[in-house]
Each structure stands twice: as C-alpha cells, then as structure tokens.
Design a protein around this motif. Structure first.
Motif, PDB file in Angstrom:
ATOM      1  N   LYS A  42      41.986  34.667  20.093  1.00 19.61           N
ATOM      2  CA  LYS A  42      40.861  35.462  19.608  1.00 19.61           C
ATOM      3  C   LYS A  42      39.607  35.181  20.416  1.00 19.61           C
ATOM      4  N   GLU A  43      38.639  36.065  20.269  1.00 21.26           N
ATOM      5  CA  GLU A  43      37.371  35.864  20.934  1.00 21.26           C
ATOM      6  C   GLU A  43      36.537  34.830  20.176  1.00 21.26           C
ATOM      7  N   ARG A  44      35.604  34.231  20.907  1.00 19.12           N
ATOM      8  CA  ARG A  44      34.703  33.276  20.269  1.00 19.12           C
ATOM      9  C   ARG A  44      33.802  34.019  19.281  1.00 19.12           C
ATOM     10  N   GLU A  45      33.565  33.385  18.139  1.00 23.99           N
ATOM     11  CA  GLU A  45      32.769  34.026  17.099  1.00 23.99           C
ATOM     12  C   GLU A  45      31.710  33.074  16.557  1.00 23.99           C
ATOM     13  N   PHE A  46      30.675  33.659  16.035  1.00 24.20           N
ATOM     14  CA  PHE A  46      29.568  32.922  15.439  1.00 24.20           C
ATOM     15  C   PHE A  46      30.001  32.264  14.138  1.00 24.20           C
ATOM     16  N   VAL A  47      29.520  31.042  13.910  1.00 27.15           N
ATOM     17  CA  VAL A  47      29.794  30.336  12.661  1.00 27.15           C
ATOM     18  C   VAL A  47      28.497  30.100  11.882  1.00 27.15           C
ATOM     19  N   ALA A  48      27.533  29.447  12.536  1.00 30.70           N
ATOM     20  CA  ALA A  48      26.296  29.093  11.838  1.00 30.70           C
ATOM     21  C   ALA A  48      25.206  28.823  12.862  1.00 30.70           C
ATOM     22  N   ALA A  49      23.969  28.957  12.417  1.00 28.09           N
ATOM     23  CA  ALA A  49      22.826  28.657  13.274  1.00 28.09           C
ATOM     24  C   ALA A  49      21.737  27.996  12.444  1.00 28.09           C
ATOM     25  N   ILE A  50      20.896  27.240  13.132  1.00 27.36           N
ATOM     26  CA  ILE A  50      19.813  26.545  12.460  1.00 27.36           C
ATOM     27  C   ILE A  50      18.573  26.587  13.336  1.00 27.36           C
ATOM     28  N   SER A  51      17.438  26.778  12.712  1.00 28.71           N
ATOM     29  CA  SER A  51      16.191  26.887  13.450  1.00 28.71           C
ATOM     30  C   SER A  51      15.727  25.529  13.951  1.00 28.71           C
ATOM     31  N   ARG A  52      14.676  25.541  14.738  1.00 36.29           N
ATOM     32  CA  ARG A  52      14.197  24.327  15.385  1.00 36.29           C
ATOM     33  C   ARG A  52      13.856  23.229  14.384  1.00 36.29           C
ATOM     34  N   SER A  53      13.229  23.600  13.313  1.00 35.79           N
ATOM     35  CA  SER A  53      12.827  22.613  12.314  1.00 35.79           C
ATOM     36  C   SER A  53      13.916  22.325  11.305  1.00 35.79           C
ATOM     37  N   GLY A  54      14.916  23.183  11.271  1.00 33.49           N
ATOM     38  CA  GLY A  54      15.965  23.071  10.253  1.00 33.49           C
ATOM     39  C   GLY A  54      15.638  23.832   8.990  1.00 33.49           C
ATOM     40  N   SER A  56      15.402  27.040   8.533  1.00 31.35           N
ATOM     41  CA  SER A  56      16.146  28.301   8.379  1.00 31.35           C
ATOM     42  C   SER A  56      17.555  28.128   8.889  1.00 31.35           C
ATOM     43  N   THR A  57      18.490  28.718   8.172  1.00 32.52           N
ATOM     44  CA  THR A  57      19.894  28.686   8.583  1.00 32.52           C
ATOM     45  C   THR A  57      20.499  30.074   8.408  1.00 32.52           C
ATOM     46  N   ASN A  58      21.598  30.276   9.078  1.00 33.19           N
ATOM     47  CA  ASN A  58      22.304  31.551   9.005  1.00 33.19           C
ATOM     48  C   ASN A  58      23.787  31.285   9.162  1.00 33.19           C
ATOM     49  N   TYR A  59      24.614  31.985   8.377  1.00 32.91           N
ATOM     50  CA  TYR A  59      26.048  31.724   8.377  1.00 32.91           C
ATOM     51  C   TYR A  59      26.845  33.010   8.504  1.00 32.91           C
ATOM     52  N   SER A  62      32.335  34.550   6.631  1.00 34.26           N
ATOM     53  CA  SER A  62      33.609  33.869   6.425  1.00 34.26           C
ATOM     54  C   SER A  62      33.454  32.398   6.055  1.00 34.26           C
ATOM     55  N   VAL A  63      32.293  31.809   6.329  1.00 33.96           N
ATOM     56  CA  VAL A  63      32.108  30.380   6.045  1.00 33.96           C
ATOM     57  C   VAL A  63      31.003  30.127   5.030  1.00 33.96           C
ATOM     58  N   LYS A  64      30.287  31.156   4.647  1.00 34.73           N
ATOM     59  CA  LYS A  64      29.166  30.994   3.734  1.00 34.73           C
ATOM     60  C   LYS A  64      29.642  30.385   2.422  1.00 34.73           C
ATOM     61  N   GLY A  65      28.928  29.360   1.971  1.00 31.24           N
ATOM     62  CA  GLY A  65      29.296  28.673   0.743  1.00 31.24           C
ATOM     63  C   GLY A  65      30.253  27.515   0.944  1.00 31.24           C
ATOM     64  N   ARG A  66      30.855  27.446   2.122  1.00 31.95           N
ATOM     65  CA  ARG A  66      31.795  26.358   2.418  1.00 31.95           C
ATOM     66  C   ARG A  66      31.263  25.425   3.517  1.00 31.95           C
ATOM     67  N   GLY A 103      14.776  34.628  15.506  1.00 36.69           N
ATOM     68  CA  GLY A 103      15.341  35.935  15.211  1.00 36.69           C
ATOM     69  C   GLY A 103      16.018  36.620  16.372  1.00 36.69           C
ATOM     70  N   ALA A 104      15.987  36.007  17.541  1.00 37.56           N
ATOM     71  CA  ALA A 104      16.467  36.700  18.724  1.00 37.56           C
ATOM     72  C   ALA A 104      17.984  36.612  18.854  1.00 37.56           C
ATOM     73  N   PHE A 105      18.673  37.576  18.220  1.00 37.28           N
ATOM     74  CA  PHE A 105      20.119  37.695  18.405  1.00 37.28           C
ATOM     75  C   PHE A 105      20.832  36.358  18.184  1.00 37.28           C
ATOM     76  N   LEU A 106      20.508  35.680  17.112  1.00 33.84           N
ATOM     77  CA  LEU A 106      20.995  34.322  16.926  1.00 33.84           C
ATOM     78  C   LEU A 106      22.495  34.253  16.683  1.00 33.84           C
ATOM     79  N   ARG A 107      23.140  35.364  16.380  1.00 30.52           N
ATOM     80  CA  ARG A 107      24.579  35.365  16.172  1.00 30.52           C
ATOM     81  C   ARG A 107      25.372  35.719  17.423  1.00 30.52           C
TER      82      ARG A 107
END
Length: 125
Positions: A42-54, A56-59, A62-66, A103-107
C-alpha cells in the motif's frame, strides 16, 4: 534535523506499543511533526500530526481514539502511543518533520521535508 524512529515490534491484537522519534542536529521546537505508515503493498498514509508546541493534534480517522501523538521538546522527541491495536495497523511507521505552519497540508507527506528511517509494527490476530 535528523530523525530516528524506534519502538516497533510484534504485538497481539488489542495490545499497545509506544513509538518514539528522536531528533538530532537541531531542536524540534520550530517543526511541526507527524507520523505516517506504509502497509505492505500500500501507499504511505498519514497517521497523526502535532504542532510545534504540542497544543494542536490531528489524526487519521482510522486511528482516532486509539492513538495519541505527543512531544517533549526539551528531550527533542516525539511519541506515538498506540492502544487497541488491530491487524490492519501493521505497517512501517515513519516520523517526519517540517518547518511549515500547522495548517499547511499537514496530512500530506509531500509537505514534510525531513523523515526518519521507519520502524516496523506487526499486529497479530
């Protein structure tokens, strides 16, 4: 900045693992950071990201909540706590860093300039 991901391994479904991403060369304070994964065939896919200070996060859905992403800038390290693992979480997990704003295309992997070598997570059923 150089990144090294570690902490992968073999775990049974329902189990937990904690991945770490250690940075060297520069402090990570100015970098947004993310985790991506690539399953076999499969192709590489986004899992999670975190901002510089921590603050803000984004998931991926498929993994949100876990999974929980966190960082310790004082230790120049990012973490991914993975709970309730499923066989479909089996993949090579990569950490990445970038100087762009939150916010710049973080996924999108093309918007991360620095990558670690990957660590394999295998979840058995």
């Amino acid at each position: 900045v150089q990144l090294q991901a570690f902490g992968g391994g073999l775990v049974q479904a329902g189990g937990s693992l904690r991945l770490s991403c250690a940075a060297s060369g520069r402090t990570i304070n100015n970098y947004r950071m993310g985790w991506f994964r690539q399953a076999p065939g499969k192709e590489r896919e986004f899992v999670a990201a975190i901002s510089r200070s921590g603050g803000s996060t984004n998931y991926a859905d498929s993994v949100k909540g876990r999974f929980t992403v966190s960082r310790d800038n004082a230790k120049n390290t990012m973490f991914l706590q993975m709970n309730s693992l499923k066989p479909e979480d089996t993949a090579v997990y990569y950490c990445a860093a970038d100087l762009r704003g939150w916010g710049a295309f973080l996924r999108m992997e093309n918007y991360y300039d620095y990558w670690g070598q990957g660590t394999l997570v295998t979840v058995s059923s």
